[in-house]
Design a protein around this motif. Structure first.
Motif, PDB file in Angstrom:
ATOM      1  N   LEU A  69       1.144   5.654  12.428  1.00  0.00           N
ATOM      2  CA  LEU A  69       0.459   4.765  11.171  1.00  0.00           C
ATOM      3  C   LEU A  69       1.238   3.988  10.754  1.00  0.00           C
ATOM      4  N   LEU A  70       2.460   4.015  10.667  1.00  0.00           N
ATOM      5  CA  LEU A  70       3.231   2.677  10.318  1.00  0.00           C
ATOM      6  C   LEU A  70       3.076   1.753  11.200  1.00  0.00           C
ATOM      7  N   MET A  71       3.197   1.953  12.610  1.00  0.00           N
ATOM      8  CA  MET A  71       3.058   0.769  13.580  1.00  0.00           C
ATOM      9  C   MET A  71       1.584   0.378  13.337  1.00  0.00           C
ATOM     10  N   GLY A 113       0.558  -4.462   2.637  1.00  0.00           N
ATOM     11  CA  GLY A 113       1.638  -3.484   3.689  1.00  0.00           C
ATOM     12  C   GLY A 113       2.598  -2.524   3.095  1.00  0.00           C
ATOM     13  N   ILE A 114       3.198  -3.268   1.907  1.00  0.00           N
ATOM     14  CA  ILE A 114       3.958  -2.162   1.036  1.00  0.00           C
ATOM     15  C   ILE A 114       3.292  -0.987   0.535  1.00  0.00           C
ATOM     16  N   ALA A 119       2.727   4.616   0.785  1.00  0.00           N
ATOM     17  CA  ALA A 119       2.071   5.765   0.655  1.00  0.00           C
ATOM     18  C   ALA A 119       2.378   6.784   2.118  1.00  0.00           C
ATOM     19  N   ILE A 120       2.406   6.062   3.111  1.00  0.00           N
ATOM     20  CA  ILE A 120       2.823   7.031   4.405  1.00  0.00           C
ATOM     21  C   ILE A 120       4.265   7.751   4.184  1.00  0.00           C
ATOM     22  N   SER A 124       5.039  11.398   4.071  1.00  0.00           N
ATOM     23  CA  SER A 124       5.718  12.232   5.116  1.00  0.00           C
ATOM     24  C   SER A 124       7.096  12.953   4.496  1.00  0.00           C
ATOM     25  N   PHE A 125       7.461  12.662   3.336  1.00  0.00           N
ATOM     26  CA  PHE A 125       8.449  13.231   2.560  1.00  0.00           C
ATOM     27  C   PHE A 125       8.159  14.440   1.800  1.00  0.00           C
TER      28      PHE A 125
END
Length: 127
Positions: A69-71, A113-114, A119-120, A124-125
């Motif tokens: 998702l980051l990609m 983008g930021i 959010a991702i 994730s953490f």
């Protein structure tokens, strides 16, 4: 007194900034990269269509899903920025408006983008 310069001499130095080819290839590279990334993203959306909150959060917090998702975000936003830059450079005629639009294009891409990356990472953490 008429000028004795040739047409080539008159336009020398007024042409390309020598960045067109690099811009072209970056846009094509991100377009090719976006194909599998967007297929993954669409598949993820279809997979999570009927999922509940807990299942969706678990899927999005998986490291591999978060990485892809980051990609998707980085490649998609960079591709969008490059495309919008071409449109702005081609169709905005006033130099002041063109500069403002190019700056807004970059700032908009960075803000979106930021926010998405934040959010991702938060998902994730487990935050």
């Amino acid at each position: 007194m008429s000028e004795m310069r040739t047409p080539l001499k008159k336009v020398r130095g007024l042409g390309s900034a020598h960045e067109g080819t690099e811009h072209f290839w970056r846009q094509r590279l991100t377009a090719v990269a976006n194909v599998p990334l967007m297929l993954f993203f669409i598949g993820l959306i279809i997979y999570l269509h009927r999922a509940g909150y807990v299942e969706t959060r678990a899927a999005l917090s998986h490291p591999l899903t978060a990485l892809v998702l980051l990609m998707v975000i980085i490649s998609g936003l960079y591709h969008m920025r490059l495309g919008m830059q071409v449109i702005i450079e081609d169709y905005v005629t006033s130099e002041g408006k063109k500069l403002a639009c190019l700056m807004l294009n970059t700032f908009f891409t960075l803000v979106v983008g930021i926010a998405c990356v934040f959010a991702i990472i938060k998902l994730s953490f487990g935050g």
